[in-house]
Write a protein that holds these residues in place. Structure first.
Motif, PDB file in Angstrom:
ATOM      1  N   ARG A 148       0.846  -1.191   0.000  1.00  9.39           N
ATOM      2  CA  ARG A 148       0.000   0.000   0.000  1.00  9.39           C
ATOM      3  C   ARG A 148       0.881   1.240   0.000  1.00  9.39           C
ATOM      4  N   GLU A 413      -5.962  -0.953   5.746  1.00  4.06           N
ATOM      5  CA  GLU A 413      -5.110  -2.141   5.704  1.00  4.06           C
ATOM      6  C   GLU A 413      -5.586  -3.197   6.700  1.00  4.06           C
ATOM      7  N   GLN A 414      -5.909  -2.774   7.920  1.00  2.00           N
ATOM      8  CA  GLN A 414      -6.352  -3.724   8.947  1.00  2.00           C
ATOM      9  C   GLN A 414      -7.647  -4.421   8.546  1.00  2.00           C
ATOM     10  N   ASN A 415      -8.510  -3.691   7.801  1.00  2.00           N
ATOM     11  CA  ASN A 415      -9.796  -4.257   7.375  1.00  2.00           C
ATOM     12  C   ASN A 415      -9.748  -4.853   5.976  1.00  2.00           C
ATOM     13  N   LYS A 416      -8.550  -4.899   5.395  1.00  2.00           N
ATOM     14  CA  LYS A 416      -8.362  -5.480   4.053  1.00  2.00           C
ATOM     15  C   LYS A 416      -9.268  -4.806   3.013  1.00  2.00           C
ATOM     16  N   TYR A 418      -9.064  -2.369  -0.033  1.00  2.00           N
ATOM     17  CA  TYR A 418      -7.996  -1.905  -0.921  1.00  2.00           C
ATOM     18  C   TYR A 418      -8.386  -0.614  -1.638  1.00  2.00           C
TER      19      TYR A 418
END
Length: 437
Positions: A148, A413-416, A418
């Motif tokens: 990311r 990012e933690q929750n995927k 994008y």
């Protein structure tokens, strides 16, 4: 401790808060703040909400409470998001009263040792600069970059940083080290001073690049004072008003020494400091208040400046074929009240589809150092924001605050999820670049 000693402490504590007695009395304890407090929504703890904190401060004035470590802990559990003040039917500025409570704590007990150490470093401009430049040079040894954009995670446990937290890497070369003090243009319409702040100078230099490119593209000469430093907001909201004043004096001195038409900030919190907080700091100092007022009246957040003052060029914008949503930082939405202007910029970009997310102005849970000291709680608050971003079906979330951008990137990012988090001005810069092809 005997009765006389206790009474002496209580009297001292009362004197520290006596000047806000009338303001506290305006709170009807109606509970409207409970409906909008992001912390209360997660904790369901009465002390988490504004009326609970104000009741505790009133308890000091009545002699029931002391300025204790427990009070310090409770008052620190506030994001300073201003939602309570915006939702108060009596016009009580609870966020300001809570900061005033923190100031009393600092006077009575001193700063927390960790904050004292951090602010000591921050107040030494040259040492702070050296430390953050070193962090940029040696950061890859301690932080691993992720796929990311502008995201990294600590390679090993670090004090004050949750091992799972996604942060942004420090720049290898700070923004102010990469540009001359004056970035000239031919036939300049205006000359502006660029207040970079800490995040843009040392971390999000991509935002600084975009600000300079966009202003130059609009025939505006950019002055980047090399001696500028932190705006002082982290110190001010932590309750050390006197130290915050020293930061404010420095910034006022620096920008007074340049002949600029306007001062531009690309961060809602920094803009609020220059436009509002400095006036609060110097209310009891007529000379400094007058100087702060001059700076306040010529300071604009970048989107506010481009829409309300310039206005920005629209004839040579290129296409950006993406769907974008907007997160309003608290100090933008409820501080300087700038929300329409960033949207006007986004909606002017050809090909860009703008969609509103649910509760766009709800706090993301960052709160500057709040998310460092209370990461699990800030993560829960942010998860709600990430859910709203995801449900908007946007490909990009734009914002106007570096700490919000970092916290959003962590949550995404933690929750995927994008989706990329960027500053509004980066999309305008990208559009100008597309128009040149």
């Amino acid at each position: 401790m005997d009765y006389v000693a206790i009474k002496e402490i209580q009297n001292k504590d009362q004197r520290l808060l006596a000047d806000i007695r009338d303001a506290l009395a305006k709170c009807m304890k109606c509970g409207n703040c409970m409906a909008v407090c992001p912390i209360y929504k997660e904790t369901k703890n009465e002390a988490s909400v504004a009326r609970g904190k104000l009741s505790l401060i009133e308890g000091i004035l009545s002699g029931e409470n002391e300025i204790s470590a427990d009070l310090d802990h409770i008052l620190s559990k506030c994001l300073c998001c201003k939602a309570c003040a915006a939702n108060c039917p009596c016009g009580v500025k609870a966020d300001e009263l809570i900061i005033r409570g923190r100031q009393a704590v600092v006077k009575a007990r001193g700063l927390h040792p960790v904050k004292k150490l951090v602010f000591k470093l921050l107040s030494n401009r040259k040492l702070f600069d050296i430390a953050l430049k070193a962090a940029g040079l040696f950061g890859p040894l301690s932080f691993k970059r992720l796929p990311r954009k502008m995201a990294a995670v600590a390679r090993f446990p670090m004090p004050g940083i949750d091992k799972k937290r996604i942060t942004a890497p420090f720049a290898s070369v700070p923004l102010r080290s990469r540009y001359p003090e004056v970035v000239k243009v031919a036939n300049a319409r205006h000359k502006v001073g660029f207040f970079t702040g800490c995040m843009i100078n040392y971390i999000y230099t991509d935002v600084g690049d975009a600000v300079i490119h966009v202003l130059n593209h609009n025939d505006i000469e950019v002055v980047i004072p090399s001696a500028q430093h932190c705006c002082g907001t982290p110190v001010y909201v932590s309750g050390d008003k006197e130290l915050a004043k020293s930061f404010a004096r420095h910034i006022i001195n620096v920008f007074e020494s340049y002949d600029v038409d306007y001062v531009i900030a690309a961060c809602g919190s920094c803009a609020e400091a220059l436009k509002i907080e400095y006036l609060h700091m110097f209310q009891d100092d007529p000379v400094m208040y007058k100087r702060a007022k001059v700076l306040a009246e010529k300071t604009y957040e970048i989107s506010e400046f481009l829409v309300d003052i310039v206005p920005f060029r629209r004839d040579d914008l290129g296409q950006i074929l993406q769907t974008v949503t907007m997160h309003d930082p608290c100090h933008m939405a409820r501080g300087i009240k700038v929300t329409k202007q960033p949207r006007e910029i986004l909606q002017a970009i050809p090909g860009l589809t703008f969609v509103e997310m649910k509760d766009a102005d709800r706090c993301c849970g960052s709160g500057g150092s709040f998310s460092v000291a209370n990461y699990p709680l800030s993560r829960k608050i942010n998860d709600r924001k990430i859910k709203n971003i995801k449900e908007s079906s946007a490909e990009i979330v734009a914002t106007s605050c570096g700490t919000c951008r970092m916290h959003l990137a962590d949550g995404l990012e933690q929750n995927k999820v994008y989706i990329e988090a960027v500053h509004v001005i980066q999309l305008l810069d990208q559009s100008y670049q597309a128009g040149e092809i």
